[in-house]
Design an enzyme around this catalytic site. Structure first.
Site, PDB file in Angstrom:
ATOM      1  N   LYS A  22       0.899  -1.225   0.141  1.00 28.69           N
ATOM      2  CA  LYS A  22      -0.122   0.162   0.069  1.00 28.69           C
ATOM      3  C   LYS A  22       0.934   1.282  -0.083  1.00 28.69           C
ATOM      4  O   LYS A  22       0.530   2.230  -0.663  1.00 28.69           O
ATOM      5  CB  LYS A  22      -1.102   0.084   1.148  1.00 28.69           C
ATOM      6  CG  LYS A  22      -1.621   1.386   1.593  1.00 28.69           C
ATOM      7  CD  LYS A  22      -2.404   1.389   2.661  1.00 28.69           C
ATOM      8  CE  LYS A  22      -1.728   1.297   4.043  1.00 28.69           C
ATOM      9  NZ  LYS A  22      -1.354   2.678   4.461  1.00 28.69           N
ATOM     10  N   ASN A  23       1.965   1.105   0.878  1.00 30.97           N
ATOM     11  CA  ASN A  23       2.641   2.595   1.037  1.00 30.97           C
ATOM     12  C   ASN A  23       3.536   2.809  -0.126  1.00 30.97           C
ATOM     13  O   ASN A  23       4.154   4.050  -0.175  1.00 30.97           O
ATOM     14  CB  ASN A  23       3.505   2.380   2.339  1.00 30.97           C
ATOM     15  CG  ASN A  23       2.593   2.827   3.588  1.00 30.97           C
ATOM     16  OD1 ASN A  23       1.414   3.028   3.329  1.00 30.97           O
ATOM     17  ND2 ASN A  23       3.051   2.557   4.869  1.00 30.97           N
ATOM     18  N   CYS A 116      -3.337  12.355  14.006  1.00 32.60           N
ATOM     19  CA  CYS A 116      -4.264  10.982  13.899  1.00 32.60           C
ATOM     20  C   CYS A 116      -4.074  10.396  15.345  1.00 32.60           C
ATOM     21  O   CYS A 116      -3.144  10.737  16.266  1.00 32.60           O
ATOM     22  CB  CYS A 116      -3.791  10.163  12.616  1.00 32.60           C
ATOM     23  SG  CYS A 116      -2.038   9.737  12.691  1.00 32.60           S
ATOM     24  N   ARG A 121       1.535  14.492  13.314  1.00 32.32           N
ATOM     25  CA  ARG A 121       1.800  14.381  11.770  1.00 32.32           C
ATOM     26  C   ARG A 121       1.782  15.806  11.058  1.00 32.32           C
ATOM     27  O   ARG A 121       0.929  15.694   9.869  1.00 32.32           O
ATOM     28  CB  ARG A 121       0.651  13.221  11.256  1.00 32.32           C
ATOM     29  CG  ARG A 121       1.032  11.881  11.921  1.00 32.32           C
ATOM     30  CD  ARG A 121       0.371  10.952  11.315  1.00 32.32           C
ATOM     31  NE  ARG A 121       1.279  10.144  10.321  1.00 32.32           N
ATOM     32  CZ  ARG A 121       0.877   9.053   9.850  1.00 32.32           C
ATOM     33  NH1 ARG A 121      -0.018   8.311  10.044  1.00 32.32           N
ATOM     34  NH2 ARG A 121       1.693   8.732   8.587  1.00 32.32           N
ATOM     35  N   ARG A 399      -7.829  -1.493   6.392  1.00 33.85           N
ATOM     36  CA  ARG A 399      -6.981  -0.526   5.865  1.00 33.85           C
ATOM     37  C   ARG A 399      -5.912  -0.707   5.129  1.00 33.85           C
ATOM     38  O   ARG A 399      -5.315  -0.306   3.923  1.00 33.85           O
ATOM     39  CB  ARG A 399      -6.762   0.807   6.325  1.00 33.85           C
ATOM     40  CG  ARG A 399      -8.400   1.527   6.819  1.00 33.85           C
ATOM     41  CD  ARG A 399      -7.790   3.021   7.403  1.00 33.85           C
ATOM     42  NE  ARG A 399      -7.594   4.119   6.461  1.00 33.85           N
ATOM     43  CZ  ARG A 399      -7.939   5.260   6.456  1.00 33.85           C
ATOM     44  NH1 ARG A 399      -8.552   5.572   7.529  1.00 33.85           N
ATOM     45  NH2 ARG A 399      -7.758   6.107   5.661  1.00 33.85           N
TER      46      ARG A 399
HETATM   47  C1  UD1 Z   1       5.017   6.742   6.272  1.00 34.14           C
HETATM   48  C2  UD1 Z   1       4.035   5.593   6.002  1.00 34.14           C
HETATM   49  C3  UD1 Z   1       3.645   5.217   7.288  1.00 34.14           C
HETATM   50  C4  UD1 Z   1       4.942   5.083   8.426  1.00 34.14           C
HETATM   51  C5  UD1 Z   1       5.852   6.315   8.307  1.00 34.14           C
HETATM   52  C6  UD1 Z   1       7.190   5.999   9.121  1.00 34.14           C
HETATM   53  C7  UD1 Z   1       3.149   5.941   4.051  1.00 34.14           C
HETATM   54  C8  UD1 Z   1       1.630   6.329   3.188  1.00 34.14           C
HETATM   55  N1  UD1 Z   1       2.883   5.854   5.478  1.00 34.14           N
HETATM   56  O1  UD1 Z   1       4.253   7.947   6.756  1.00 34.14           O
HETATM   57  O2  UD1 Z   1       2.876   3.919   7.359  1.00 34.14           O
HETATM   58  O3  UD1 Z   1       4.598   4.790   9.801  1.00 34.14           O
HETATM   59  O4  UD1 Z   1       6.222   6.556   7.078  1.00 34.14           O
HETATM   60  O5  UD1 Z   1       7.764   5.123   8.467  1.00 34.14           O
HETATM   61  O6  UD1 Z   1       4.034   5.808   3.414  1.00 34.14           O
HETATM   62  N2  UD1 Z   1       7.080  14.519  10.339  1.00 34.14           N
HETATM   63  C9  UD1 Z   1       7.145  16.025  10.501  1.00 34.14           C
HETATM   64  N3  UD1 Z   1       6.851  16.999   9.513  1.00 34.14           N
HETATM   65  C10 UD1 Z   1       6.562  16.343   8.289  1.00 34.14           C
HETATM   66  C11 UD1 Z   1       6.633  15.205   7.979  1.00 34.14           C
HETATM   67  C12 UD1 Z   1       6.945  14.190   9.056  1.00 34.14           C
HETATM   68  O7  UD1 Z   1       7.195  16.523  11.734  1.00 34.14           O
HETATM   69  O8  UD1 Z   1       6.347  17.346   7.281  1.00 34.14           O
HETATM   70  C13 UD1 Z   1       7.267  13.761  11.456  1.00 34.14           C
HETATM   71  C14 UD1 Z   1       6.020  12.953  11.671  1.00 34.14           C
HETATM   72  O9  UD1 Z   1       5.188  13.501  12.426  1.00 34.14           O
HETATM   73  C15 UD1 Z   1       6.671  11.596  12.252  1.00 34.14           C
HETATM   74  C16 UD1 Z   1       8.336  11.626  11.608  1.00 34.14           C
HETATM   75  O10 UD1 Z   1       8.261  12.812  11.042  1.00 34.14           O
HETATM   76  O11 UD1 Z   1       6.936  11.748  13.615  1.00 34.14           O
HETATM   77  C17 UD1 Z   1       8.029  10.608  10.387  1.00 34.14           C
HETATM   78  O12 UD1 Z   1       6.974  10.781   9.548  1.00 34.14           O
HETATM   79  P1  UD1 Z   1       6.984  10.222   7.950  1.00 34.14           P
HETATM   80  O13 UD1 Z   1       8.215   9.569   7.731  1.00 34.14           O
HETATM   81  O14 UD1 Z   1       7.099  11.421   7.056  1.00 34.14           O
HETATM   82  O15 UD1 Z   1       5.743   9.536   7.775  1.00 34.14           O
HETATM   83  P2  UD1 Z   1       4.879   9.549   6.645  1.00 34.14           P
HETATM   84  O16 UD1 Z   1       5.348   9.614   5.492  1.00 34.14           O
HETATM   85  O17 UD1 Z   1       3.549  10.436   7.010  1.00 34.14           O
END
Ligand code: UD1
Length: 418
Positions: A22-23, A116, A121, A399
């Site tokens: 999915k990811n 969430c 996030r 999901r």
């Molecule tokens: C993706 C995955 C999710 C997984 C996560 C970490 C998808 C659709 N989802 O989520 O399943 O748990 O990677 O492996 O691929 N952060 C910020 N600011 C930002 C972006 C991120 O502060 O603009 C923080 C987030 O709150 C979190 C950390 O960075 O604490 C890591 O998040 P991130 O790697 O971006 O996760 P996702 O891409 O949302």
């Protein structure tokens, strides 16, 4: 909300095939916006988030059709740059559309996704990266509007290797003028899969899978066909179910190299892991273990995946010893500890750290899934517990896991959906 009803302590036996990830599929579907001709994607799981992504693409003007596990996207008719607010709320991965829409149409608009169950996030690093490439950003009544007169490659240096922000900037940079260098980039296998897809479209990308990615933009990206990689989190969820409940199962389409840190820990505990080939693993477990204290900290890839932390916690309940789990990626991702305690588990947890006293019997109970992976951890715990359990929030678990009940039943588990 639906439920899973599970009667535990059945040995699992047989073969299960892991679906496409999915990811990986979600950002690749978003990246089809960049193409000038139709794209065919193979092995796309039929999950709610994928259906929402299809709806988002259609709302932007694309034609999207599914035939079995193939998804066909014709992006030529895309004209709208606004991601509908209701779809944004349904799925935070809609944020992946910002980079591609900006690159293709010069504008993108979306509501900011909220926090969430696992943390706040925010999307500040996505916006920072797009700004570096030349986006002008303004916020109006909860909506974020991005505009550009033409993206230009630039340096982007992330404070933390965010998976989504790395993917967003890679997609935008693929149509930008000149080279973009992404430092402290995320290294997850899903990043490499996206890079391979973008390269098939015609972009030049070096270093995907390392913290230093260079993307050379192209004026026009063509058409392609791509098979999505196997879902490493789904694979590991099945592996941990067998390890905990006991059994003898072959897991196919399991990208063995995408789960560093899992196999050696399982073997240390006493689970037999036989790598048949790079995509097939044979797991044999008695479900009964000698004391073996374990300590894990989640971290960006190749560290221990945060998406596996809840399922690993529930598996550790079966292993005698005091175990330590530290969650370093999300600030509030140990909520499943409280639900696992309902099975009789002995766990002490705050927001980031959990101590698990493993090796005590688990008993069937009624629990609720708070988020997708926490829900999978509850199903795995129910498979290990004596008696009947009810896991509420089936749709949340579905999901990420297509036909979970049918696939576990095919391995001999007693589980039904209602
Ligand atoms: C993706 C995955 C999710 C997984 C996560 C970490 C998808 C659709 N989802 O989520 O399943 O748990 O990677 O492996 O691929 N952060 C910020 N600011 C930002 C972006 C991120 O502060 O603009 C923080 C987030 O709150 C979190 C950390 O960075 O604490 C890591 O998040 P991130 O790697 O971006 O996760 P996702 O891409 O949302």
């Amino acid at each position: 909300m639906g439920e899973f009803v599970v009667r535990g302590r059945r040995r699992l036996k047989g073969t299960v095939r892991v679906n496409g990830a999915k990811n990986a599929a979600l950002p690749i579907m978003a990246a089809t916006v960049l193409a000038t001709r139709p794209v065919i994607l193979h092995d796309v799981p039929d999950l709610r988030d994928i259906r929402v992504m299809s709806q988002v693409l259609r709302s932007l003007g694309a034609e999207v059709e599914r035939h079995g596990t193939d998804v066909f996207v014709d992006p030529r008719t895309i004209h709208n740059y606004v991601v509908p607010a209701e779809l944004m709320q349904e799925m935070r991965a809609s944020i992946f559309l910002l980079g591609p829409l900006l690159a293709r149409l010069g504008s993108a608009e979306a509501t900011q996704p909220g926090g969430c169950a696992i943390g706040q996030r925010p999307i500040d690093w996505h916006l920072y990266a797009l700004k570096q490439l030349g986006a002008r950003i303004c916020d109006e009544e909860g909506r974020t509007l991005l505009r550009t007169d033409g993206l230009v490659g630039n340096d982007v240096h992330f404070p933390f290797p965010s998976v989504g922000a790395t993917e967003n900037v890679m997609m935008a940079a693929a149509l930008a003028q000149g080279e973009t260098r992404v430092r402290n980039a995320a290294m997850e296998p899903e990043i490499v899969d996206l890079a391979q897809f973008l390269e098939k479209l015609g972009a030049t990308i070096r270093g995907a899978g390392t913290p230093d990615i260079r993307i050379t933009g192209c004026q026009k990206l063509g058409a392609t066909e791509h098979t999505v990689i196997g879902d490493r989190i789904e694979a590991a969820t099945f592996v941990l179910a067998v390890a905990g409940a006991g059994g003898d199962v072959v897991v196919e389409n399991c990208m063995v190299d995408h789960l560093p840190g899992l196999w050696s820990r399982l073997e240390g505990i006493g689970v037999q892991v036989e790598e048949i080939d790079a995509e097939t693993v044979h797991i044999v477990s008695s479900g009964v273990f000698e004391p073996y204290p374990i300590s894990i900290s989640t971290a960006p890839y190749p560290g221990f995946a945060t998406d596996l932390q809840p399922q690993f916690m529930s598996f550790l309940l079966q292993v005698p010893g005091v175990h330590l789990i530290t969650e370093r990626v999300f600030e509030n991702r140990l909520g499943h500890a409280a639900e696992l305690r309902r099975f009789g588990a002995q766990i002490v947890a705050d927001q980031r750290v959990a101590l698990i006293y493993g090796g005590h019997p688990l008993y069937g109970t009624v629990v609720s899934a708070r988020d997708l992976r926490a829900g999978a951890a509850l199903v795995n715990a129910a498979l290990m517990a004596q008696g009947e359990s009810v896991i509420r929030g089936r749709e949340i678990i579905e999901r990420g896991y297509e036909q979970l009940d049918q696939r576990l039943r095919s391995l001999g588990a007693e589980i039904r959906a209602r």
